[in-house]
Design an enzyme around this catalytic site. Structure first.
Site, PDB file in Angstrom:
ATOM      1  CB  CYS A 288      38.722  58.023  46.668  1.00  0.00           C
ATOM      2  SG  CYS A 288      37.562  57.402  47.910  1.00  0.00           S
TER       3      CYS A 288
ATOM      4  CG  HIS B 190      39.009  62.584  48.559  1.00  0.00           C
ATOM      5  ND1 HIS B 190      38.597  62.315  47.277  1.00  0.00           N
ATOM      6  CD2 HIS B 190      38.432  61.635  49.339  1.00  0.00           C
ATOM      7  CE1 HIS B 190      37.810  61.254  47.272  1.00  0.00           C
ATOM      8  NE2 HIS B 190      37.687  60.819  48.508  1.00  0.00           N
TER       9      HIS B 190
ATOM     10  CD  GLU C 169      39.975  65.006  45.363  1.00  0.00           C
ATOM     11  OE1 GLU C 169      41.136  64.682  45.697  1.00  0.00           O
ATOM     12  OE2 GLU C 169      39.023  64.205  45.375  1.00  0.00           O
TER      13      GLU C 169
END
Lengths: 80, 228
Positions: free
Chosen positions: B87, B204, B206
């Site tokens: 990002c 993302h 994660e």
């Protein structure tokens, strides 16, 4: 000495902000608005007093930070 | 594999990234402050997480790209070290010239906070080895400026050199305009450096590394890195 750096998206790079502004102007009843492009203006107060040198340093600042030359072009005006 | 996370003022995804790295690596990543001029000894992977470094002033990532630590990150990349930018981290990597191109305002002008699906372009890298080429997995978008742009010559080179990591796709793996939510050139969601050691992507991974988060689609990326 004052230097003014105008940063615009390059021709051919999509400018959704400009498109949105054009659309809003049409909604407000302004007819005949063609392409709209939005950019930014950065005013620099420089210690340099020689216009040529002031332009050179402002251009270097534009290349290094103020503009991303992958997507943006810039124009420097010196004076005042 | 020893990981470190670079922290800039305004970064806000370092905790999620820590959870993801710790769960796969078995050890907590080092936190690296943006004013540091060098990386801690023995760091193999530098991660630049998401957020709004320096308030996105001027352009997303423009200020962070000139932070003292970025010189060390660029040197780490040049020496063949691993770098992951997610990002805002991807934006910082393009602004600093570590990866080509730029991230423009989303074509819709809207901040996108929603699921997307990513198609894996190649599974022979340290980042993607635990996916399959052509596989589609779920990820999360959370950005206002994720519209990948590069000139045609750069895009052609990325494709010719097989450096596109992920493309936005439908759930079933079709590359289509309606799945390309931010308007990215050629539906590109992430790219590799020529040596395949640097990965930048907007979504993302994660955010999906534990069933408690609603899925584990992003975990193979961190597991693969842990094994690299």
């Amino acid at each position: 000495m004052k230097a003014t750096v105008t940063v615009m998206l390059k021709t051919g790079v999509l400018d959704p902000q400009g498109k949105a502004i054009a659309h809003a102007l049409g909604t407000l009843g302004f007819a005949g608005v063609g392409d709209v492009r939005a950019g930014k203006v950065i005013e620099l107060e420089l210690a340099e007093t020689d216009p040529k040198k002031a332009r050179a340093v402002a251009e270097e600042m534009a290349r290094k930070l103020l503009a991303n030359t992958v997507i943006e072009s810039f124009r420097v005006e010196v004076g005042g | 594999m020893k990981a470190g996370i670079v922290i800039f003022p305004g970064i806000n995804r370092e905790r999620d990234m820590t959870i993801a790295l710790q769960s796969s690596f078995g050890a907590a990543p080092h936190m690296i402050w943006h004013k540091d001029t060098g990386l801690p000894d023995g760091i193999d992977l530098v991660v630049i997480p998401g957020g709004f470094s320096f308030g996105d002033y001027l352009r997303c990532g423009a200020m962070a790209a000139h932070s003292p630590i970025m010189r060390a990150v660029a040197e780490h990349a040049a020496k063949g070290g691993y770098v992951l930018g997610v990002c805002n981290g991807f934006q910082i990597l393009t602004e600093s010239g570590v990866l080509p191109g730029a991230l423009l305002r989303n074509a819709s002008l809207r901040f996108l906070s929603m699921d997307c699906h990513l198609k894996v372009e190649r599974a022979d890298t340290a980042f993607t080895r635990q996916y399959h080429t052509g596989q589609t997995f779920r990820s999360i978008l959370a950005h206002g400026d994720g519209n990948y742009f590069a000139d045609d010559a750069t895009l052609d080179r990325l494709e010719h050199d097989n450096l596109v990591a992920f493309r936005y796709a439908t759930r079933t793996g079709t590359i289509a305009p309606e799945a390309n939510l931010n308007g990215s050139a050629r539906s590109i969601a992430g790219i590799f450096s020529p040596n395949l050691r640097v990965l930048g992507l907007m979504p993302h991974p994660e955010d999906l590394v534990d069933p408690l988060m609603g899925g584990t689609d992003g975990k193979p990326l961190f597991d693969a890195l842990a094994a690299a």
